[in-house]
Design an enzyme around this catalytic site. Structure first.
Site, PDB file in Angstrom:
ATOM      1  N   THR A 533      64.820 -22.635  20.312  1.00 59.86           N
ATOM      2  CA  THR A 533      65.232 -21.569  19.901  1.00 59.86           C
ATOM      3  C   THR A 533      65.500 -20.545  21.109  1.00 59.86           C
ATOM      4  OG1 THR A 533      64.051 -21.521  17.680  1.00 59.86           O
ATOM      5  CG2 THR A 533      64.895 -19.458  18.491  1.00 59.86           C
ATOM      6  N   PHE A 535      65.887 -16.622  22.482  1.00 55.72           N
ATOM      7  CA  PHE A 535      65.678 -15.194  21.848  1.00 55.72           C
ATOM      8  C   PHE A 535      66.243 -14.346  23.040  1.00 55.72           C
ATOM      9  CE2 PHE A 535      61.921 -16.318  19.101  1.00 55.72           C
ATOM     10  CZ  PHE A 535      61.633 -17.440  19.533  1.00 55.72           C
TER      11      PHE A 535
END
Ligand code: PEP
Ligand code: MN
Length: 636
Positions: A533, A535
């Site tokens: 992921t 960010f």
């Protein structure tokens, strides 16, 4: 021995314990852990531990089983973070140190310092006193070399490290350098260790040519017993019967040492291999094994180097190695140390604080121990406070209202795709801008209350994504367990902890288990290990310059809408092509309140600011609305 103090111990009681230990000639170290405070007492011990155990405020006394005491993990469970100037070594960071084997001239060290700094090194190395095998080889420039090294470090913003070979030089050298290096040949030079330890300064302690891990840790103990707790261990290869390489790199020493000591351990692939072509692959192997950094020899003209030329990387090879290490970092749950990590010293003075990051708050979405908190920790130093928020919107609000200076929010997952809420929120908060990017590998663990076994589990709680991403494991190992969707992964851990349910398990990351003191029953149960992921780091526009000065942007994010006519999007994108702006992502989003109309979110490589500015002027003509959402240093 370790003296575990009761949580309600008074200062007076603590002082009494300490003075009794001191009277008995013991060295005392107070260590505040997450759960309890302990006193480490080491030295020639003639005391009966029961005498201390009976004192008020003492919970228990535990002997340290290892011969190294202050360096032992038994004494201190949490990783030690060593500070060298503004650089921190240890924890979840990977630190690149580089420079020539020896300082040869002012010009040479200046050139190489500039090269390695630009490539991503944060600490400069360079020998001034060289312990050479032959007395006829170049012995180093001595104090003159230290002056050049200091100058180069200051010029390019890097703390410096160099080898000390004689106890008589320690005081003089302390005036020039930020970290002592104890070379392999001197690892058991105990008089040298004592003198260096007394300075209290950081020390890079190389493993001796034929030292066992225990002997190496005993050398660290010498440094610590004499006054420094800032020791970094360095695996640099050991002597074996193998002659194909200069030494034999003992990669497994890294995880072994990490179990035994709280001190950070780095690797030196240059001296371990002695051959340029082997340095990068072995450097990557060391990072993969868990090393907290690398120290690498780099030379602008290795064929002319006065020492260790054959193992010195060319500048472009070092640049590639740093990029490869950066790519590897999320796999091992770490990030490449950049300096300053966030706040340059100018801001520190402005805020008038001893540490620039005290009092700084960073918002994230989710509960403590969430992957988002891990992302925060990969960007910001340990002492910043975190503000867990229920929703992404709450995190934006926290930044908007000044409750948090920064927020770290997910923007995209490699399996789940774009987290569109955050793109939309960026549009709704024009005063909040993107300043950074960080990538985290999502590793799911099966987490339970302590002692629960696989056969006890009847229910598994997690975020729907967590359950979906571990489907193969659940089908295979827990086919009958009910899968219960939960608000977030870390929240599921906190829920089963509070309920104390011994028939329940949660799927979440290891930090959530650690934060809640829960047990990891199975590690890395996700079906696809390539799950990342990324960010964004967000802040109000007025704070952006500070962050960007520390992390020079190479990406920019924009959003725009185009007129309703054939080829309108094509015309807008053509501007990027004309200015050689490589587009990394394009996403369309419905515009709230305008059915069937869309805005576009794009991320572009920022090769030069001028080119981008020119493109922006032209893009304005092709779009009906255009905003720059921020610029940042890419993490992938
Ligand atoms: C060095 O770092 O240049 C050096 C001499 O290393 P070691 O002590 O590991 O041989
Ligand atoms: Mn060398």
């Amino acid at each position: 021995m370790i003296i575990v103090l009761r949580q309600d111990i008074t200062q007076k009681q603590k002082d009494e314990v300490k003075s009794l230990l001191k009277e008995n000639g013991l060295i005392i170290k107070e260590i505040k852990g997450k759960e309890d405070t302990v006193l480490g007492a080491v030295g020639v011990n003639r005391m009966d531990p029961r005498q201390i155990e009976l004192m008020d405020g003492v919970a228990s006394v535990v002997p340290i089983s290892k011969p190294y005491k202050l360096a032992s993990r038994e004494l201190k469970k949490e990783d030690t973070i060593v500070r060298v100037g503004d650089v921190r070594i240890g924890g979840n960071r990977v630190v690149m140190m580089a420079g020539p084997c020896a300082v040869e001239s002012e010009k040479q060290i200046m050139e190489i310092a500039e090269t390695v700094r630009r490539a991503g090194a944060v600490i400069l190395r360079g020998g001034a006193f060289k312990p050479r095998t032959s007395p006829y080889s170049f012995q180093g420039l001595g104090e003159e070399g230290l002056k050049y090294l200091r100058k180069a470090g200051d010029e390019f913003g890097m703390p410096v490290t160099t080898e000390v070979v004689s106890p008589k030089d320690v005081e003089m050298m302390a005036g020039y350098i930020d970290m002592f290096q104890i070379g392999a040949r001197n690892m058991q030079n105990f008089e040298l260790l004592k003198e260096v330890g007394k300075t209290g300064m950081p020390v890079l302690l190389k493993r001796g040519l034929a030292a066992t891990i225990e002997e190496w840790l005993m050398a660290a103990e010498y440094l610590m017993a004499n006054g420094t707790d800032q020791v970094v261990l360095c695996e640099r290869g050991i002597r074996t019967y193998e002659k194909a390489t200069r030494n034999t790199l003992d990669c497994s020493a890294i995880p072994v040492v990490q179990k035994l000591t709280h001190l950070p351990v780095i690797g030196d692939p240059s001296h371990a291999t002695g051959m340029r072509d082997l340095v990068s692959p072995m450097g990557l192997a060391l990072v993969a094994a868990g090393a907290s950094g690398l120290i690498v020899e780099v030379h602008n003209h290795p064929d002319k180097a006065l020492s260790d030329g054959p193992q010195s990387l060319l500048p472009e090879q070092f640049e590639k190695l740093v990029r490869d290490v950066e790519a590897l970092c999320p796999v091992v749950g770490k990030s490449l140390e950049s300096v300053p990590r966030i706040i340059p010293s100018s801001m520190r003075e402005e805020e008038g604080r001893a540490s620039s990051n005290d009092g700084l708050t960073v918002a994230f979405q989710g509960e403590r121990g969430a992957f988002s908190e891990l992302a925060v920790r990969n960007v910001f130093p340990e002492e910043v406070s975190v503000l867990p928020c229920k929703s992404f919107h709450d995190a934006f609000e926290a930044v908007n209202k000044g409750k948090a200076k920064y927020a770290v929010l997910p923007i995209e997952n490699t399996l789940g795709g774009t987290i569109v809420d955050n793109i939309d929120l960026l549009g709704r908060y024009p005063n909040i801008t993107i300043v950074g990017e960080v990538q985290v590998r999502i590793i799911h663990d099966l987490i339970v209350n302590p002692g629960v076994r696989m056969e006890d589990i009847k229910k598994v709680y997690s975020h729907p994504q967590g359950l979906a991403q571990c489907r193969d494991f659940l089908d295979r190992e827990l086919p009958d367990a009910e899968r219960i969707p939960f608000f977030d992964t870390a929240g599921a851990v906190s829920y089963i902890k509070q309920s104390g349910d011994r028939s329940a398990a949660a799927i979440a990351g290891a930090p959530a288990a650690a934060y809640h003191g829960m047990e990891v029953l199975r590690q890395s149960i996700e079906t696809n290990p390539r799950n990342y992921t990324r960010f964004f780091v967000l802040t109000r526009s007025e704070n952006a310059a500070v962050f960007r000065s520390a992390n020079v942007p190479d990406r920019v994010a924009v959003s725009f809408t185009v007129p309703d006519r054939p080829g309108a999007l094509f015309d807008a994108l053509e501007v990027f092509k004309a200015h050689s702006l490589n587009m990394k992502k394009l996403e369309s989003r419905p515009i709230a309140g305008k059915p069937w109309e869309y805005s576009f979110f794009a991320e572009l490589e920022l090769s030069s600011m001028e080119k981008f500015d020119e493109a922006l002027t032209q893009l304005k003509e092709q779009t009906s609305q255009l905003s720059v959402l921020g610029s940042y240093k890419s993490a992938h």
